[in-house]
Design a protein around this motif. Structure first.
Motif, PDB file in Angstrom:
ATOM      1  N   HIS A  64       0.831  -1.210   0.000  1.00  0.00           N
ATOM      2  CA  HIS A  64       0.000   0.000   0.000  1.00  0.00           C
ATOM      3  C   HIS A  64       0.868   1.263   0.000  1.00  0.00           C
ATOM      4  O   HIS A  64       0.694   2.137  -0.845  1.00  0.00           O
ATOM      5  CB  HIS A  64      -0.939  -0.027   1.217  1.00  0.00           C
ATOM      6  N   CYS A  67       2.678   1.779  -3.360  1.00  0.00           N
ATOM      7  CA  CYS A  67       1.824   2.368  -4.410  1.00  0.00           C
ATOM      8  C   CYS A  67       1.610   3.859  -4.154  1.00  0.00           C
ATOM      9  O   CYS A  67       1.709   4.677  -5.083  1.00  0.00           O
ATOM     10  CB  CYS A  67       0.469   1.654  -4.459  1.00  0.00           C
ATOM     11  N   LEU A  68       1.346   4.222  -2.905  1.00  0.00           N
ATOM     12  CA  LEU A  68       1.129   5.637  -2.585  1.00  0.00           C
ATOM     13  C   LEU A  68       2.383   6.463  -2.862  1.00  0.00           C
ATOM     14  O   LEU A  68       2.310   7.562  -3.417  1.00  0.00           O
ATOM     15  CB  LEU A  68       0.715   5.797  -1.117  1.00  0.00           C
ATOM     16  N   VAL A  72       0.288   6.493  -6.980  1.00  0.00           N
ATOM     17  CA  VAL A  72      -0.925   5.834  -7.480  1.00  0.00           C
ATOM     18  C   VAL A  72      -2.146   6.437  -6.802  1.00  0.00           C
ATOM     19  O   VAL A  72      -2.179   6.592  -5.578  1.00  0.00           O
ATOM     20  CB  VAL A  72      -0.877   4.302  -7.209  1.00  0.00           C
ATOM     21  N   GLY A  73      -3.146   6.793  -7.605  1.00  0.00           N
ATOM     22  CA  GLY A  73      -4.353   7.401  -7.057  1.00  0.00           C
ATOM     23  C   GLY A  73      -5.548   7.176  -7.963  1.00  0.00           C
ATOM     24  O   GLY A  73      -5.485   6.361  -8.898  1.00  0.00           O
ATOM     25  N   CYS A  91      -3.776  -3.579  -3.030  1.00  0.00           N
ATOM     26  CA  CYS A  91      -2.984  -2.382  -2.717  1.00  0.00           C
ATOM     27  C   CYS A  91      -3.322  -1.238  -3.669  1.00  0.00           C
ATOM     28  O   CYS A  91      -3.333  -0.067  -3.259  1.00  0.00           O
ATOM     29  CB  CYS A  91      -1.492  -2.694  -2.739  1.00  0.00           C
ATOM     30  N   ALA A  92      -3.619  -1.561  -4.932  1.00  0.00           N
ATOM     31  CA  ALA A  92      -3.979  -0.516  -5.900  1.00  0.00           C
ATOM     32  C   ALA A  92      -5.371   0.024  -5.595  1.00  0.00           C
ATOM     33  O   ALA A  92      -5.618   1.229  -5.686  1.00  0.00           O
ATOM     34  CB  ALA A  92      -3.909  -1.065  -7.313  1.00  0.00           C
ATOM     35  N   TYR A  94      -6.821   0.166  -2.696  1.00  0.00           N
ATOM     36  CA  TYR A  94      -6.748   1.049  -1.518  1.00  0.00           C
ATOM     37  C   TYR A  94      -6.482   2.496  -1.931  1.00  0.00           C
ATOM     38  O   TYR A  94      -6.873   3.431  -1.238  1.00  0.00           O
ATOM     39  CB  TYR A  94      -5.602   0.648  -0.570  1.00  0.00           C
ATOM     40  N   CYS A  95      -5.727   2.662  -3.021  1.00  0.00           N
ATOM     41  CA  CYS A  95      -5.332   4.004  -3.466  1.00  0.00           C
ATOM     42  C   CYS A  95      -6.389   4.638  -4.374  1.00  0.00           C
ATOM     43  O   CYS A  95      -6.185   5.741  -4.873  1.00  0.00           O
ATOM     44  CB  CYS A  95      -4.012   3.944  -4.237  1.00  0.00           C
TER      45      CYS A  95
END
Ligand SMILES: *Cc1c(COP(=O)(O)O)cnc(C)c1O
Length: 391
Positions: A64, A67-68, A72-73, A91-92, A94-95
């Protein structure tokens, strides 16, 4: 038969040195935010051969924050392998990003680089959004073909996070740079490892993200602890000053876990040797009548998993037969896009042919340090007796 012990597909290996190191932390001043986590991180950097390591309370948390940190958003797309644990793709989500899947290679079971290349071109032609991040999964402990993935990353402008949850101690052999430990990030931005008890070493729960990029390491450190920076030198406020700079989480690893990690890491090379020896024995006993994962010459596997493949019609009966006889077989994994949550989210996922076929045939058999030669023979004999019973 009944007297024989249940054999799980994997398990932790804990000795009195592990117990001692935990006990000494319990009797110390810091159970968390003490000296053990930075020590563990430094030891991991040294072992792997990488500049920065950011430990967390799980690999899921590490994925997580990775990615952040890469930005990634909402509106972004992340691609990964469908034959992985759901965390590789969650994990993607979550963003706020969306996920798509690239099929596996039928023999190595890792992300198929030519399928990746083909999909990138096809998505460009069709005017579809290209991935911001690709997350190759080092399935079973062997590396994906990272040099080729890095070349595609350069051409197509995506970032790479290696999900090496299975692969601590494994290596990748590059034609340019020779052999390096998985996690050294010579061909990626960030690599993530898991310390769940079934993985190569354990901290109870735990994970780590490695990188050679100082800014990415700093961002991940910030995100794992509320987004708060303590050593900010601004302050009219006073020496107590701390500053929340972004919206982070409490994803910290405890000092109790880190001390266990340090003690476990000292035994990793021994664990690797045992796992590789077990895998060699299985290959020798089984390869004539069962499909086994192909390990390409560009990688040394840490041998986290040992999946065998049988005819799809036999898989269920054989699986149940092994379970009934005390073998804790498992299936790694149900393709992620088949999960109820993913199906409900998205009706248009194309199924991946190689992932589907592998999923219909796979059984993971026990492999862990401490598994004895007699256990290996027992598993192998049951596979063969099952095969003749059901075929
Ligand atoms: C175990 C695993 C994870 C998640 O690890 P945790 O430490 O349990 O969060 C992610 N990806 C893969 C491929 C895994 O096997």
């Amino acid at each position: 038969m009944d007297s024989e012990p249940f054999l799980p597909y994997s398990r932790q290996n804990i000795d009195c040195l592990d117990v001692d190191s935990i006990e000494s932390v319990l009797k110390s001043d810091f159970l968390t935010q003490g000296p053990q986590v930075p020590l563990f991180e430094a030891e991991l950097c040294k072992y792997i051969g990488v500049d920065y390591a950011v430990a967390a309370n799980s690999a899921t948390s590490s994925l997580h924050v990775a990615c952040l940190a890469l930005g990634v958003g909402v509106g972004d797309v992340v691609w990964t392998s469908p034959i992985s644990f759901v965390a590789s793709s969650n994990c993607a989500l979550y963003c706020g990003a969306t996920v798509d899947f690239v099929d596996i290679d039928d023999e190595t079971l890792c992300l198929d680089v030519s399928a990746l290349s083909e999909k990138l071109q096809r998505y460009l032609d069709e005017g579809k959004k290209l991935p911001k991040v690709v997350i190759p999964v080092h399935f079973g402990g062997q590396s994906c073909d990272m040099e080729k993935i890095a070349k595609l990353a350069k051409v197509w402008g995506f970032k790479v996070v290696e999900d090496a949850s299975h692969a601590l101690g494994g290596t990748y052999i590059s034609s340019l740079l020779g052999e390096s430990r998985i996690g050294s990030c010579l061909f990626s931005d960030i690599t993530v490892f898991s310390f769940h008890p079934v993985k190569m070493i354990t901290t109870g729960e735990g994970g780590v993200a490695t990188t050679n990029n100082f800014e990415l390491a700093e961002k991940m450190r910030l995100l794992r602890s509320h987004g708060i920076k303590k050593d900010v030198q601004v302050s009219d406020e006073g020496p107590w000053y701390y500053e929340q700079q972004c919206l982070g989480f409490n994803y910290r690893m405890t000092d109790i876990s880190a001390a266990l990690g340090i003690s476990q890491l000292r035994k990793l090379n021994g664990f690797l040797k045992e796992r590789r020896h077990i895998a060699d024995s299985y290959e020798f006993l089984l390869r004539e009548h069962f499909g086994v994962q192909k390990v390409p010459t560009f990688t040394n596997s840490s041998r986290h998993l040992f999946p065998v493949r049988v005819k799809a019609e036999l898989r269920r009966n054989l699986f149940v037969y092994l379970r009934e006889n005390g073998i804790g077989v498992n299936v790694h994994y149900i393709p992620i896009y088949r999960q109820a949550y993913y199906k409900a989210k998205e009706s248009t996922f194309i199924s991946c042919a190689n992932a589907e076929r592998y999923y219909s045939e796979a059984i993971s058999i026990p492999i862990f340090p401490g598994l004895k030669q007699t256990d290996i023979a027992r598993v192998s004999n049951l596979l063969y007796s099952g095969l003749s019973k059901f075929a």
